[in-house]
Scaffold this active site. Structure first.
Site, PDB file in Angstrom:
ATOM      1  N   ASN A 480       3.177   8.252   8.553  1.00  0.00           N
ATOM      2  CA  ASN A 480       3.882   6.903   9.082  1.00  0.00           C
ATOM      3  C   ASN A 480       3.976   7.083  10.605  1.00  0.00           C
ATOM      4  O   ASN A 480       4.766   8.080  10.954  1.00  0.00           O
ATOM      5  CB  ASN A 480       5.057   6.449   8.413  1.00  0.00           C
ATOM      6  N   ASP A 541      -0.142  -0.463   7.350  1.00  0.00           N
ATOM      7  CA  ASP A 541       0.899  -0.285   6.407  1.00  0.00           C
ATOM      8  C   ASP A 541       1.714  -1.483   6.229  1.00  0.00           C
ATOM      9  O   ASP A 541       1.295  -2.341   7.311  1.00  0.00           O
ATOM     10  CB  ASP A 541       2.168   0.587   6.766  1.00  0.00           C
ATOM     11  N   GLU A 598       1.737  -0.296  -2.855  1.00  0.00           N
ATOM     12  CA  GLU A 598       2.981   0.212  -3.154  1.00  0.00           C
ATOM     13  C   GLU A 598       4.105  -0.352  -3.591  1.00  0.00           C
ATOM     14  O   GLU A 598       4.079  -1.497  -3.520  1.00  0.00           O
ATOM     15  CB  GLU A 598       3.255   0.963  -1.580  1.00  0.00           C
TER      16      GLU A 598
END
Length: 656
Positions: A480, A541, A598
């Site tokens: 990330n 993301d 996720e």
């Protein structure tokens, strides 16, 4: 100094010219009596008078034009030339008188000429060049005439005349030096006296303003920071004796910097004055209103009911802030945030009270703004926790106490391991578990963002190098990167440096960025292009929470879209979420992008997601984030191939 020298010359100029006229006339009379006043002598006399008249006219002209004051150096030069002309005229006299006998019949002329030369040196002490220009030609002429006769007594007198020239020059230089020194001393004394007079006047004039300047803010007329601190300490000391309260309100102006930037500092100053006036019109119970600096104001409320009155003041100010403020033909609705703390409820002294009010104000600004926040002990604990985290972060990075844990990503259909996500973890010896947002925010605050991300990237690279030995050769490790990091340093350069250090191919790492980075191309465009060209995989993301640009998704060749967990939770029971995920999957398939979900926690959610077309998932249903040391056992237990599982277990046994 030049003006003083000019003044000294001007003072005696008229008498000098008159004396020259008299002595010239006496000399002509003597020569006439001796029968030697011929045409040459008369011409000489007329020339000398003309020079005197010219010098007088030049002096009047210089005076009229103001050059004696405005151009003293030029004036001195002009006057010196006039003196040289008159002195040279006198020096000609011995040469036009036939059979000049300086010690004989013409001794009277010798005395007159020598006296005029000596008088010039004695009288004109302020400026040596003028006196010497006049006297030296006369003395040299007399000396040459005496020596030229080649008689012993004339030669001796001529030599004495030469010695006199040397003495005159030295005396003139010394006299001028003394004149200059006296003038300097006089000017210094005058300047000192003037300075003392002015200083005394300034002191008397400013003395009445000193108290106001010491206690008041010059812009708003409110109490300034210095007076505020003294008053706060004094009110608390009084409250200790009388067992009373002291409440402190701190106000911060919303968007004040943008007003300064767009309208100018004068507009900002005008706005601050209007806010000060509004505060003064609301707080009328004798409480001290102060400007602490910038756009920050404070109110000190003292007395037995100080806390209640402070709350009432804050509520009234917040209500009034909803009304536009008019200033400089402008108007604006300016919101205020307020922090409140009280003695002895929240603090034991003035310094602590100010810190508590500041913390409450910061909490108000961090929330919805335009509201009052009273100090809460949790704010102090949070501030201390934040301070410790920031203080210990660099040491934790260097010592390896902080690093990456990894959460597996699996295929929803086959349960095959497809990758891992690196997540920063830190177990602080004093504070315990530190959440990732706390770590990231602390790193940004103390300028350690690059070191932190490099540390996690290094851990990811170490895992990449171990995976082939664990039977995983085609999986990636996701990392990330906060969008804000692109503005702090070159993320692309850092990643290239770390992967080169560990000998890892860029394609083994997947860089996860939020939609914010893609939505702001000026912030990250160039670095994302460099990472793409270097071979790193790119993933978006928290997809669905921002404003992704489809053009950038295509242009950057993003490999994966990670659907945010907020759409995944309870998806089995939410038809709306199912439709949203189906739309996102369809979008990904249209763009040839892999979809990762996720936050999968239940078998029911996993089944629905697989039916909707999601390929890869991660979440507590499959595994929680774990340290690298725990991955080998988990991989051995969760690989679908029994042969690979036996190989991995056999490897563990042989190593043991």
């Amino acid at each position: 100094m030049l003006q003083a020298q000019v003044a000294d010359i001007v003072e005696g100029h008229r008498s000098t010219l008159v004396l020259n006229v008299v002595t010239l006339s006496v000399s002509i009379a003597i020569l006439h009596i001796q029968g030697q006043a011929g045409w040459a002598v008369l011409t000489w006399y007329a020339l000398a008078l003309a020079i005197i008249v010219t010098r007088s006219g030049v002096m009047r002209s210089l005076t009229r034009r103001g050059m004696l004051v405005e151009a003293p150096r030029t004036s001195l030069t002009i006057l010196s030339i006039g003196a040289l002309a008159l002195g040279a005229t006198w020096a000609v006299l011995p040469w036009i008188v036939s059979d000049f006998e300086p010690l004989g019949q013409h001794a009277s002329l010798l005395l007159i000429m020598g006296g005029m030369a000596a008088g010039s040196v004695i009288k004109q002490i302020g400026y040596t060049p003028l006196a010497l220009n006049y006297s030296i030609p006369i003395l040299i002429s007399l000396m040459v005439n005496l020596v030229g006769l080649w008689r012993l007594h004339e030669v001796l007198v001529g030599l004495c005349m030469g010695l006199m020239i040397v003495v005159f020059i030295r005396r003139s230089v010394w006299a001028e030096r003394m004149f200059v020194s006296s003038q300097v001393a006089r000017h210094e004394a005058t300047a000192l006296a003037d300075s003392l007079t002015r200083a005394n006047s300034d002191i008397l004039r400013q003395n009445s303003r000193l108290e106001a300047l010491a206690n008041r803010d010059t812009l708003t007329g409110l109490a300034n920071r210095v007076f505020f601190h003294g008053r706060l300490a004094g009110d608390i000391a009084r409250a200790v004796v009388l067992d009373e309260q002291v409440a402190l309100l701190i106000f911060d102006v919303e968007r004040f910097q943008s007003i300064n930037d767009t309208l100018g500092h004068s507009a900002g100053d005008g706005l601050l004055r209007e806010i000060a006036a509004r505060l003064s019109s609301i707080v009328e119970d004798g409480s001290l209103i102060a400007r602490l600096g910038g756009d920050e104001f404070a109110v000190i409320v003292a007395g037995s009911d100080a806390l209640e009155r402070a709350r009432a003041h804050a509520a009234a100010v917040l209500e009034a802030s909803r009304q536009p403020i008019h200033w400089h033909q402008r108007q604006a609705v300016v919101g205020l945030s307020v922090g409140l703390a009280a003695y002895p409820d929240h603090a034991d002294n003035a310094e602590e009270l100010l810190a508590c009010a500041d913390m409450a104000l910061y909490d108000a600004k961090r929330g919805d703004r335009r509201q009052l926040r009273e100090f809460d002990p949790d704010l102090r604990r949070n501030a201390e926790r934040k301070r410790i985290i920031e203080q210990d972060l660099e040491r934790a990075i260097d010592a390896g106490a902080l690093g990456a844990w990894f959460q597996p990503q699996v295929d929803l259909v086959t349960r095959r391991i497809t990758g891992f996500e690196a997540l920063v973890r830190w177990q602080h010896p004093q504070l315990g578990f530190i959440s990732p947002p706390e770590i990231v925010n602390a790193a940004r605050a103390v300028h350690l963002s690059e070191q932190l991300t490099a540390r996690v990237a290094g851990d990811a690279c170490r895992l990449v190098r171990r995976l082939p030995a664990l039977g995983l050769t085609d999986v990636t490790v996701a990392l990330n990167v906060s969008p804000r990091e692109f503005a702090l340093y070159s993320v692309a350069c850092m990643l290239q440096r770390v992967t080169a250090e560990y000998g890892v191919e860029p394609s083994a790492l997947e860089i996860e960025i939020t939609e914010e980075a893609i939505f702001d191309p000026a912030l990250a465009d160039q670095q994302l292009k460099r990472m793409e060209e270097a071979g790193y995989k790119l993933a978006v993301d928290d997809f669905g929470m921002g404003h992704s640009s489809l053009a950038y998704l295509i242009g950057l060749k993003v490999d994966r879209l990670k659907i945010d967990r907020s759409f995944v939770q309870d998806v089995a029971r939410s038809e709306t979420n199912q439709k949203l995920i189906a739309a996102m999957v369809s979008l990904g398939q249209s763009l040839s992008l892999e979809i990762v979900v996720e936050g999968v926690e239940t078998p029911e959610d996993a089944a629905i997601l697989a039916r909707l077309g999601c390929g890869t998932a991660q979440g507590y249903l499959f595994a929680r984030p774990m340290p690298s040391s725990a991955l080998e056992g988990w991989i051995a237990d969760h690989q679908p191939s029994s042969d690979l599982k036996r190989k991995t277990k056999a490897k563990h046994l042989s190593v043991a």
